[in-house]
Each structure stands twice: as structure tokens, then as C-alpha cells.
Design a protein around this motif. Structure first.
Motif, PDB file in Angstrom:
ATOM      1  N   ILE A 119       0.849  -1.190   0.000  1.00  0.00           N
ATOM      2  CA  ILE A 119       0.000   0.000   0.000  1.00  0.00           C
ATOM      3  C   ILE A 119       0.882   1.235   0.000  1.00  0.00           C
ATOM      4  CG2 ILE A 119      -1.989  -1.052   1.134  1.00  0.00           C
ATOM      5  CD1 ILE A 119      -1.004   0.041   3.766  1.00  0.00           C
ATOM      6  N   ASN A 191      -6.197   1.893  -4.460  1.00  0.00           N
ATOM      7  CA  ASN A 191      -5.434   1.110  -3.484  1.00  0.00           C
ATOM      8  C   ASN A 191      -6.028   1.100  -2.076  1.00  0.00           C
ATOM      9  OD1 ASN A 191      -4.811   3.676  -2.595  1.00  0.00           O
ATOM     10  ND2 ASN A 191      -2.751   3.679  -3.458  1.00  0.00           N
ATOM     11  N   LYS A 194      -6.829  -2.337  -0.769  1.00  0.00           N
ATOM     12  CA  LYS A 194      -5.724  -3.116  -0.191  1.00  0.00           C
ATOM     13  C   LYS A 194      -5.605  -2.829   1.304  1.00  0.00           C
ATOM     14  CE  LYS A 194      -3.040  -3.006  -4.485  1.00  0.00           C
ATOM     15  NZ  LYS A 194      -1.754  -2.595  -5.099  1.00  0.00           N
ATOM     16  N   SER A 195      -5.662  -1.535   1.653  1.00  0.00           N
ATOM     17  CA  SER A 195      -5.587  -1.169   3.064  1.00  0.00           C
ATOM     18  C   SER A 195      -6.790  -1.709   3.834  1.00  0.00           C
ATOM     19  CB  SER A 195      -5.525   0.352   3.209  1.00  0.00           C
ATOM     20  OG  SER A 195      -4.405   0.876   2.554  1.00  0.00           O
TER      21      SER A 195
END
Length: 286
Positions: A119, A191, A194-195
Motif C-alpha cells: 500500500i 489502493n 488493499k488497506s
């Protein structure tokens, strides 16, 4: 005391690292990450001398290094003294302690580099918290797999470590939301998932280990059946999703409390993260 540390070295060093890691995460600021970014994309790509000069720059990191070396030295000295003479054990334990401490912190750097590749974040505190929690959970998983059961003190110290990890995950959730709403943040709709996924998975793993810790301390915590760690992970994931098949049922008070905490965490985590992802999706369309 030395015998307890020696027999439960991984657990004790994890407890120390959890407490100091929480302090370091609060102390770190975005400028720390920017100073690192001048030398490379990740810690692993920075030259050896520069990387460790940055690592040892902070006061709390120095304290953590010192405590780690002292604890490793105490354990190694006791173990080596059982095999060799006192002077020889005294001399051998010192370089071994520094070597193991070096490997310990190199492992943290490796995890940190992995998280930064996974990330894109500007927050040093967020990066350190993610890396610390992953490293701590890996150490606790290894510790639990080498044990057939936990006495009261081992159970208590394990739950304290996992409780601190849970608190750190709450701070991670706050920092992810703060990073997503920051004007100069690299965390976008592409993104943030993803976190979000990493945050949810770490919450589930922390809660799974809490439940497994109850089972290792009390064999009757779940239906009186000795489930494996994979079964407890499955149970926690199902509870986290608020599905509740009922094939694994908590019986003890501590297991029931963690189940309630799992449901509350699920509602809080999924609701907040999904609303944030939807908000970023709308911004990207605009």
C-alpha cells in the motif's frame, strides 16, 4: 522470573515490543517517512549504513534495541551456563545476543518493506503499526504452535499482547480513514481496498488468536472440543461476517466475550471502511 522469561522468551519479547511499538507509532510523524523516501522506495532498497542510521535515530527505537539485547542476553546466558562454564557462557552470550537482535530488527524491516510495497501511504505511524502488528502476530502464532497449553500467567500475558494489538488496529483504522481523506495522500480508490482488506484480515487474525488463546488455557472454552487454530480462524471469520452457523459454539465466559467483541468490531470496521470506499469511488467519478 528468569526461568519464566527463558521458557517464554518469544512471548516476553513480544510483550516488550508491543508496548514500545505503540509508543513509537505515536511518536513517528510523516517527516520520518519522507526522509526515508530520499534514499529509495523501501527500507530494503536503502544502503545498509543509511538504513540502520535512520532506524536507530529515534530515542524509543534505541530503548527498544537495548531492552531486546538485554532480554536476549539474559536468556542466552542462562541457557549457555547450563552447558558451558560461567566465563565462557558470559563471553559467548554477548555476540549471540547482538546477532539475534540484529535478525529480529531485520525481520521488522523486511515486513515494513513488504507493507510499503503493498500500500502507498505517507504516514510513518500507519506503516509502523501495520508492520509491527504483522510481525507480532507471526511471533505469537509461532509461540502458540509450540505449546500444548497455557497456564494462567502465559494466558494473561498473551491476552495483554493481543489486546494491545487490537488497540493498535483501532488506531490503524483511524489512520487509514485519515490518510484517505488527506489532500496530499496517495491513498485513492485504486489502493484503498488493499488497506481495507489488510485491516480486516489483521482484525480477524487478532480476534482468532484471542479465541485460540482461550482454548489453549481452557480446553472446554468451545463445546469441550480441542479445535485447531484453523478451526478457530474459520469460527472467527464466520462470526466476523455475522453469519453464525453454530457449528462451533463458545462456552466459557472469556470466549463469549471475544465473540461479542468480534461482532462489534465487524459492524464498526465493515461499515466505516465500506462507506469510505464508496466515498472515494464517488470522488473518482466526479
Amino acid at each position: 522470573m528468569i526461568d519464566f522469561i527463558s521458557d517464554n522468551f518469544i512471548l516476553c519479547i513480544t510483550a516488550v515490543y508491543v508496548l514500545l511499538g505503540m509508543i513509537m507509532s505515536i511518536k513517528l510523524k510523516n517527516s520520518d517517512m519522507k526522509s526515508v523516501d530520499k534514499y529509495g522506495k523501501s527500507f530494503a532498497e536503502i544502503p545498509f549504513s543509511i538504513r540502520h542510521r535512520i532506524l536507530l535515530n529515534g530515542k524509543w527505537i534505541k530503548i527498544q534495541c537495548a531492552i531486546t539485547v538485554v532480554m536476549i542476553y539474559a536468556v542466552m546466558f542462562v541457557r549457555l551456563n547450563e552447558i558451558f562454564s560461567l566465563p565462557f557462557a558470559f563471553l559467548i552470550a554477548l555476540p549471540v545476543s547482538f546477532l539475534l537482535a540484529f535478525v529480529f530488527f531485520e525481520g521488522i524491516l523486511f515486513v515494513s518493506a513488504f507493507v510499503r510495497r503493498l500500500i502507498s501511504v505517507n504516514s510513518a505511524s500507519l506503516n509502523v503499526m501495520f508492520s509491527s502488528i504483522i510481525f507480532i502476530l507471526a511471533a505469537l502464532c509461532f509461540y502458540f504452535t509450540t505449546r500444548e497449553g497455557l497456564n494462567f500467567y502465559q494466558f494473561l500475558l498473551s491476552q495483554i499482547c493481543l489486546g494491545c494489538c487490537y488497540v493498535m488496529m483501532l488506531f490503524v483504522l483511524i489512520l487509514v480513514l485519515k490518510e484517505a481523506n488527506s489532500g496530499d495522500s496517495l491513498l485513492t480508490f485504486r489502493n484503498i481496498w488493499k488497506s481495507a482488506f489488510l485491516t480486516i484480515m489483521l482484525f480477524i487474525i487478532v480476534l482468532s488468536l484471542m479465541s485460540y488463546c482461550c482454548l489453549m488455557h481452557n480446553a472446554n472454552a468451545f463445546d469441550g472440543v480441542k479445535y485447531g487454530i484453523a478451526d478457530i480462524f474459520y469460527y472467527t471469520a464466520i462470526t466476523f461476517a455475522t453469519v453464525g452457523y453454530g457449528d462451533i459454539v463458545p462456552v466459557s465466559l472469556s470466549a463469549k466475550a471475544i465473540s461479542v467483541l468480534t461482532v462489534i468490531t465487524s459492524i464498526l470496521c465493515i461499515t466505516v471502511l465500506l462507506s469510505e470506499i464508496a466515498g472515494l469511488k464517488k470522488k473518482s467519478r466526479d
